[in-house]
Design an enzyme around this catalytic site. Sequence first.
Site, PDB file in Angstrom:
ATOM      1  N   VAL A 157       0.825  -1.102   0.144  1.00  0.00           N
ATOM      2  CA  VAL A 157       0.027   0.116   0.015  1.00  0.00           C
ATOM      3  C   VAL A 157       0.749   1.347  -0.047  1.00  0.00           C
ATOM      4  O   VAL A 157       0.292   2.493  -0.347  1.00  0.00           O
ATOM      5  CB  VAL A 157      -1.034  -0.164   1.065  1.00  0.00           C
ATOM      6  CG1 VAL A 157      -0.246   0.077   2.575  1.00  0.00           C
ATOM      7  CG2 VAL A 157      -1.867   0.934   1.050  1.00  0.00           C
ATOM      8  N   LYS A 158       2.123   1.179   0.426  1.00  0.00           N
ATOM      9  CA  LYS A 158       3.007   2.392   0.491  1.00  0.00           C
ATOM     10  C   LYS A 158       3.316   2.653  -0.675  1.00  0.00           C
ATOM     11  O   LYS A 158       3.702   4.014  -0.807  1.00  0.00           O
ATOM     12  CB  LYS A 158       4.140   2.031   1.507  1.00  0.00           C
ATOM     13  CG  LYS A 158       3.875   1.635   2.909  1.00  0.00           C
ATOM     14  CD  LYS A 158       3.280   2.716   3.523  1.00  0.00           C
ATOM     15  CE  LYS A 158       3.231   2.591   5.019  1.00  0.00           C
ATOM     16  NZ  LYS A 158       2.789   3.644   5.847  1.00  0.00           N
TER      17      LYS A 158
END
Length: 468
Positions: A46-47
């Site tokens: 997700v980063k």
Amino acid sequence: MEYVESLLDLVGNTPLVRLNRTLDLDGSAEPLVLAKVEYLNPGGSVKDRIAARMVEAAEVSGELQPGGTIVEPTSGNTGVGLAMVAQAKGYRCIFVCPDKVSEDKRNVLKAYGAEVVVCPTAVAPEHPDSYYNVSDRLSQEPGAWKPDQYSNPNNPRSHYETTGPEIWEQTEGRITHFVCGMGTGGTITGVGRYLKERSAERGGPQVQIIGADPAGSVYSGGTGRPYLVEGVGEDFWPETYDRSVTDRVIEVSDADSFAFTRRLAREEAMLVGGSSGMAAYAARQVARELAGTPEGPGAVIVVLLPDSGRGYLTKVFNDEWLAQYGFATDSATTDQTVGEVLRGKDGRLPDLVHTHPNETIAEAVAILQEYSVSQMPVVRAEPPIVAAEVAGSVSDRTLLDALFTGAAHLTDRVEDHMSPALPTIGSSESARAAVAMLEDADAVLVHEDGKPVGVLTRQDLLTFLANS
């Protein structure tokens, strides 16, 4: 022809996948539980979403100049996203990681061309060796810029503008509950704020925003004590976290996080990291609370799975690593276990005989004599202690030698003369394994569910066998 200019163009638009077997529901009035599979981003987490947004904003503000250096404290995933952006834009990267981050994840960062600096986990945030402070010092170098995902407003903003709208559109606005882990707090803040605004616009109940948090983290009421699951929880309150967005926080133990992570791989074909298992475990708890209620059939729970399990193959998916810390594994032993030997003692010992780094040698000797033990760990906290809070060990033999040779004095602090930490073994491991370890050590420290629970010596094993 259909193609993109770079992998950065593939960030986002990750799918929702229904969870089935791991929910353990009875089929009556079940809510729909959907996983937002963020490990399908090109960098594997997700980063990826926040990296480009933070770098682009720094370029506009002039904080990051051409050929500059990106310095960031990260558990690995943010570093991968930033490294991808740095490659595309010609920046150097230095990432500072706590030592609990798996070697796999450190090697991934290096593979992308980044430099990695490793710092101890079990130190206070204000300690000069903490990974926050080390990154601060490095960011003071000429040409360096620190994105600081913990205070950068572009962190939650990226989720408000991308992740939240994706979830709303994918569920056609039917989402009722959103569950995710909390590290910087950016994901839950950005997604939660968007979902609450959209649900308020349509009228009726707002989407419930639920955080999943490791035991010990401040989000769920802890003091910031260490834990083994990576990438989530904190020992301070990040500026990127908006408490008003979160409706509820569910605390999840390391043991439940790791066990559920392995179930997701075996039963749902989702090879994810420990923080994903933690979030999914919390989502299952919400689903089980709603099942059978009037709200159950209409509930749509979306849980965000932040990263892949490929960075944890030597930890969460390694039976030996889990067994070392006393976590349940898929392999069982028919032999007598270390835990059975430990519990076979006569009951006079407290849960864990220990001393502290700031106590004197005289006080440590008194503890050894009071409980008639020859070895004990030196710990930085009071029980229940977690593995990262073990600072070292002391033994009657080493203290005696130091005192008689004049190398130590009774008024000296324990931390000035302690030995390395005792070798560790899990309570579920075979006693035979302890015998093998005691060939090269005078004692071993026994762990159960990631926490030290006692010290085992050769004498303990002999006594247990004699009484069996």
